[in-house]
Design a protein around this motif. Structure first.
Motif, PDB file in Angstrom:
ATOM      1  N   ALA A 249     -18.788 -65.713 -90.256  1.00 42.54           N
ATOM      2  CA  ALA A 249     -20.254 -65.751 -89.396  1.00 42.54           C
ATOM      3  C   ALA A 249     -19.871 -66.436 -88.148  1.00 42.54           C
ATOM      4  N   VAL A 250     -18.949 -67.564 -88.212  1.00 40.61           N
ATOM      5  CA  VAL A 250     -18.547 -68.534 -87.080  1.00 40.61           C
ATOM      6  C   VAL A 250     -17.754 -67.548 -86.017  1.00 40.61           C
ATOM      7  N   LYS A 251     -16.899 -66.541 -86.562  1.00 44.86           N
ATOM      8  CA  LYS A 251     -16.275 -65.779 -85.791  1.00 44.86           C
ATOM      9  C   LYS A 251     -17.339 -65.161 -84.726  1.00 44.86           C
ATOM     10  N   GLN A 252     -18.265 -64.491 -85.459  1.00 42.55           N
ATOM     11  CA  GLN A 252     -19.246 -63.502 -84.830  1.00 42.55           C
ATOM     12  C   GLN A 252     -20.242 -64.428 -83.661  1.00 42.55           C
ATOM     13  N   GLU A 253     -20.433 -65.807 -84.081  1.00 40.25           N
ATOM     14  CA  GLU A 253     -21.084 -66.669 -83.371  1.00 40.25           C
ATOM     15  C   GLU A 253     -20.059 -66.998 -82.194  1.00 40.25           C
ATOM     16  N   VAL A 254     -18.876 -67.070 -82.199  1.00 45.80           N
ATOM     17  CA  VAL A 254     -17.979 -67.463 -81.241  1.00 45.80           C
ATOM     18  C   VAL A 254     -17.896 -66.350 -80.260  1.00 45.80           C
ATOM     19  N   THR A 255     -17.962 -65.037 -80.622  1.00 42.75           N
ATOM     20  CA  THR A 255     -18.062 -63.841 -79.856  1.00 42.75           C
ATOM     21  C   THR A 255     -19.280 -63.743 -78.932  1.00 42.75           C
ATOM     22  N   ASP A 256     -20.840 -64.200 -79.996  1.00 42.97           N
ATOM     23  CA  ASP A 256     -21.732 -64.011 -79.390  1.00 42.97           C
ATOM     24  C   ASP A 256     -22.070 -64.915 -78.124  1.00 42.97           C
ATOM     25  N   GLN A 257     -21.657 -66.309 -78.427  1.00 42.65           N
ATOM     26  CA  GLN A 257     -21.780 -67.435 -77.386  1.00 42.65           C
ATOM     27  C   GLN A 257     -20.796 -67.094 -76.342  1.00 42.65           C
ATOM     28  N   MET A 258     -19.539 -66.786 -76.625  1.00 42.93           N
ATOM     29  CA  MET A 258     -18.889 -66.692 -75.449  1.00 42.93           C
ATOM     30  C   MET A 258     -18.984 -65.490 -74.328  1.00 42.93           C
ATOM     31  N   ARG A 259     -19.674 -64.702 -74.972  1.00 43.12           N
ATOM     32  CA  ARG A 259     -20.235 -63.432 -73.973  1.00 43.12           C
ATOM     33  C   ARG A 259     -21.363 -64.217 -73.185  1.00 43.12           C
ATOM     34  N   ILE A 260     -22.120 -64.989 -73.901  1.00 43.46           N
ATOM     35  CA  ILE A 260     -23.214 -65.732 -72.865  1.00 43.46           C
ATOM     36  C   ILE A 260     -22.487 -66.512 -71.804  1.00 43.46           C
ATOM     37  N   VAL A 261     -21.758 -67.331 -72.449  1.00 42.80           N
ATOM     38  CA  VAL A 261     -20.900 -68.214 -71.276  1.00 42.80           C
ATOM     39  C   VAL A 261     -20.165 -67.584 -70.382  1.00 42.80           C
ATOM     40  N   ARG A 262     -19.649 -66.344 -70.704  1.00 43.12           N
ATOM     41  CA  ARG A 262     -18.924 -65.830 -69.668  1.00 43.12           C
ATOM     42  C   ARG A 262     -19.959 -64.773 -68.893  1.00 43.12           C
ATOM     43  N   GLY A 263     -21.164 -64.633 -69.028  1.00 46.27           N
ATOM     44  CA  GLY A 263     -22.185 -64.279 -68.420  1.00 46.27           C
ATOM     45  C   GLY A 263     -21.948 -62.714 -68.481  1.00 46.27           C
ATOM     46  N   LEU A 264     -21.639 -62.183 -69.583  1.00 49.89           N
ATOM     47  CA  LEU A 264     -21.722 -60.563 -69.779  1.00 49.89           C
ATOM     48  C   LEU A 264     -23.202 -59.959 -70.020  1.00 49.89           C
ATOM     49  N   GLY A 265     -23.247 -58.980 -69.422  1.00 53.67           N
ATOM     50  CA  GLY A 265     -24.428 -58.202 -69.605  1.00 53.67           C
ATOM     51  C   GLY A 265     -24.074 -57.217 -71.073  1.00 53.67           C
ATOM     52  N   PRO A 266     -25.278 -56.663 -71.569  1.00 59.13           N
ATOM     53  CA  PRO A 266     -25.221 -56.165 -72.830  1.00 59.13           C
ATOM     54  C   PRO A 266     -24.141 -54.885 -72.886  1.00 59.13           C
ATOM     55  N   ASP A 267     -24.248 -54.069 -71.664  1.00 61.36           N
ATOM     56  CA  ASP A 267     -23.244 -53.177 -71.754  1.00 61.36           C
ATOM     57  C   ASP A 267     -21.791 -53.294 -71.579  1.00 61.36           C
ATOM     58  N   GLU A 268     -21.555 -54.616 -71.122  1.00 61.85           N
ATOM     59  CA  GLU A 268     -20.165 -54.816 -70.616  1.00 61.85           C
ATOM     60  C   GLU A 268     -19.250 -55.147 -72.026  1.00 61.85           C
ATOM     61  N   GLU A 269     -17.987 -54.694 -71.650  1.00 59.02           N
ATOM     62  CA  GLU A 269     -17.261 -55.075 -73.147  1.00 59.02           C
ATOM     63  C   GLU A 269     -16.748 -56.466 -72.987  1.00 59.02           C
ATOM     64  N   ASN A 270     -16.103 -57.278 -73.988  1.00 65.07           N
ATOM     65  CA  ASN A 270     -15.696 -58.668 -73.869  1.00 65.07           C
ATOM     66  C   ASN A 270     -14.600 -58.630 -72.818  1.00 65.07           C
ATOM     67  N   ASP A 271     -14.625 -59.806 -72.099  1.00 64.57           N
ATOM     68  CA  ASP A 271     -13.534 -59.920 -71.243  1.00 64.57           C
ATOM     69  C   ASP A 271     -12.647 -61.252 -71.616  1.00 64.57           C
ATOM     70  N   PHE A 272     -12.480 -61.273 -73.233  1.00 62.34           N
ATOM     71  CA  PHE A 272     -11.823 -62.308 -73.789  1.00 62.34           C
ATOM     72  C   PHE A 272     -11.454 -61.830 -75.022  1.00 62.34           C
TER      73      PHE A 272
END
Lengths: 418, 232
Positions: A249-272
């Motif tokens: 669950a924490v791993k998922q939260e990290v991914t979700d929050q990191m996407r926000i921090v990185r300012g990624l749109g919903p269609d973009e893939e993770n840049d981390f």
């Protein structure tokens, strides 16, 4: 009744098989060779992989348990290099991003920021280390994230990070080099001309892959960024889950929050990249699986060829010993007596070959890994048993036809055979 | 009841379109402790009869009782056990296992016997070797022994399971006449000790050691007579 007699004479069939192998020593050895090579191939590779696995499984615990690691590019890149440019072009992870992630994370025990740089020379008065010391920047949770333990002195505190203090924790290699007789606490060391006050000493961690893991200096991450960061510096963030249950669950939260921090749109893939120890072990596992498969294929081919060799030799042996078979039958050997004698001979040949192959394989496999690591030897018992089982199986499969042929010989014609 | 009773024994081989009657209605009985020679020119059915008497083969038809058991209808495995326990073979070419010692060669029938425990085998084999005066050659392999000694190892092997009959096929054929006489003397001794011996030979003077000579011709018994030895 006859089955019972066969069992009673099994021990003697055993002896006869050994006698036959001994009487035809050179031929037996040549026949063994195929089996030896086949078993050797699989056992040596499996031993080498097993020792590497065990060292990597312990060695890869660099992040500590329940740690999720976020950084720009993957920790382990094995094989395919085509993505390297893609990773390189990703924006760096900055200290501000890591603080924002820390503020956003709710389920984490701590969020720690890390970076390191190697090849530094550490000085204390006239003493200096070789230019190979790693300088790591970290915060107050860093020693947990790095899976190291404070021996004595104090850990960094919040204010050290906040004010970017010039203080340091020393690894044992650095302590031994610079302070062979003195207590390092309170002394002032210099790195790149900058002085740092030593506040603590870390416990020894030992070697991995022949390299010391104690040749480092830890300084506050803010200080690090001020003096050691480069244009390409991208930080690593370690997030600790409170327990194993909440890990995913924490791993998922990290991914979700990191996407926000990185300012990624919903269609973009993770840049981390989000990694953990299990993920690393899995990556390594997929790498070794390929080697295992290849070694397995080579062994299977070698063993089948060896099996055909055994069959060939056993057929020659039967023809050569027609007279002997006739004599044995005349004095009362049943079909099954002869069948078991020849079958056991084939099984024995392949088993002896298997045992030699296993011994050589374990020996060489361990030698291969000893070149890379200083860890203790490993005997892959499961593969030893699989190897020996497969050998007996091959002995039976390829020995049954010649044995059947021998058992079916007519006693009168065999006796007359010259 | 006789030890061996053979009645109307036929052995017919099909060779292409022609039928070869190797044995053409042989009837014969042999008592316990008899000493019988079987003679005949080659092609007379001598070897076929000996293979049947030795339970190496089964007849096309007819009855064959050995020790009261009908052997004619037995399976391969049953025949192997009869060969092991009831028959001791002695061959012209000795037929010893070349890479095994005398002791091991003599022990072999005991191994296939399955009822003799391993620890008694060596003793029994030693006893048999002593009986043929080879107690000092137990560790020798056949190629380290003379022809006569090899044949004596073979006789010890034939004796070791205490068989009902000893079946000797040209036992002196590969030996010089002096050694041959020694071997025949050994058979005479064994006969005197109560053994039943069947001797297949084409040498008249060897056959004369027996009490009775059965002469075969064209698959039939031509003559069945007592020798001078018996008449005495």
């Amino acid at each position: 009744m006859y089955v019972r007699t066969v069992f009673k004479t099994l021990g003697d069939s055993f002896l006869m098989a050994i006698e036959a192998i001994r009487d035809n020593l050179l031929r037996s050895i040549l026949t063994l060779l195929g089996i030896v090579i086949g078993v050797f191939a699989i056992i040596s590779v499996m031993t080498a992989i097993r020792t590497m696995e065990s060292s990597i499984n312990s060695g890869l615990n660099i992040f500590g348990s329940d740690i999720i690691y976020v950084q720009k590019s993957p920790v382990l890149q094995i094989g395919d290099n085509s993505n390297r440019r893609k990773y390189w072009k990703r924006p760096n992870i900055t200290y501000e991003m890591s603080i924002e992630l820390r503020d956003r994370m709710e389920g984490a025990k701590f969020v720690s920021v890390l970076d390191g740089t190697g090849g530094k020379t550490i000085r204390y008065r006239k003493e200096k280390t070789n230019p190979n010391v790693e300088v790591d920047g970290m915060d107050e949770w860093g020693i947990q994230a790095l899976n190291v333990t404070l021996d004595y002195g104090r850990n960094f505190i919040k204010e050290d990070i906040q004010y970017g203090r010039r203080i340091a924790l020393l690894g044992m290699d650095v302590v031994e080099k610079l302070f062979p007789y003195a207590d390092p606490i309170g002394k002032s060391i210099t790195v790149n001309g900058l002085s740092f006050d030593v506040v603590g000493v870390m416990q020894r961690k030992g070697e991995m892959f022949g390299q010391s893991q104690d040749n480092y200096v830890l300084i506050p991450i803010t200080t690090y960024l001020q003096y050691f960061s480069q244009r390409w510096t991208s930080l690593g963030i370690s997030v600790k889950a409170p327990d194993a249950e909440s890990f995913e669950a924490v791993k998922q939260e990290v991914t979700d929050q990191m996407r926000i921090v990185r300012g990624l749109g919903p269609d973009e893939e993770n840049d981390f990249e989000v990694t953990s120890n299990d993920a690393l072990i899995k990556t390594f596992g997929s790498f070794t699986a390929g080697i295992k498969l290849f070694a397995g294929a080579v062994s299977v081919i070698a063993l089948v060829v060896a099996g055909i060799g055994i069959m060939n030799i056993m057929l020659v042996s039967v023809t050569e010993r027609i007279k002997e078979i006739g004599i044995r039958k005349a004095i009362g050997a049943t079909r099954n007596n002869i069948l078991f004698q020849f079958l056991l001979e084939a099984v024995f040949l392949s088993l002896i070959g298997g045992i030699i192959g296993v011994a050589l394989g374990v020996g060489v496999g361990n030698m291969i890994t000893l070149v890379f690591t200083s860890i203790e030897t490993v005997i892959p018992l499961d593969w030893v048993f699989i190897g020996l089982f497969v050998c007996s199986f091959i002995g039976i499969v390829f020995g049954i036809y010649p044995a059947y042929k021998a058992a079916g010989l007519d006693p009168i014609e065999s006796l007359r055979y010259e | 009841m006789p030890l061996i009773q053979v009645k109307d024994l036929y052995k017919i081989y099909q060779m292409g379109n022609t039928e070869v009657r190797a044995l053409d209605g042989v009837s014969l009985s042999i008592e316990k402790n008899e000493y019988v020679s079987i003679m005949g020119p080659s092609g007379s059915g001598k070897s076929t009869l000996m293979n049947l008497l030795g339970c190496l083969d089964t007849p096309s038809s007819g009855d064959f009782y050995m020790d009261g058991i009908n052997v004619a209808t037995m399976t391969d495995n049953e025949l192997a056990h009869i060969r092991n326990k009831k028959i001791g073979f002695v061959f012209q070419t000795f037929n010893l296992l070349p890479k095994s010692t005398s002791l091991r060669n003599v022990e072999l029938p005991l191994i296939y016997n399955g009822e003799v425990k391993a620890q008694f085998r060596k003793d029994l084999a030693m006893k048999a070797l002593n009986r043929v005066n080879l107690g000092d050659r137990v560790g020798h392999k056949p190629n380290e022994l003379s022809g006569g000694q090899r044949q004596r190892v073979a006789i010890a092997r034939a004796l070791v399971n205490d068989p009902a009959i000893i079946l000797a096929d040209e036992p002196t054929g590969n030996l010089d006449s002096k050694t041959g006489e020694e071997i025949m003397a050994l058979f005479d001794d064994l006969h005197a000790l109560g053994n039943t011996i069947i001797l297949v030979t084409h040498e008249e003077y060897i056959a004369e050691h027996a009490q009775r000579i059965v002469r075969l011709l064209d698959g039939k018994i031509a003559v069945d007579e007592l020798t001078k030895k018996k008449k005495k």
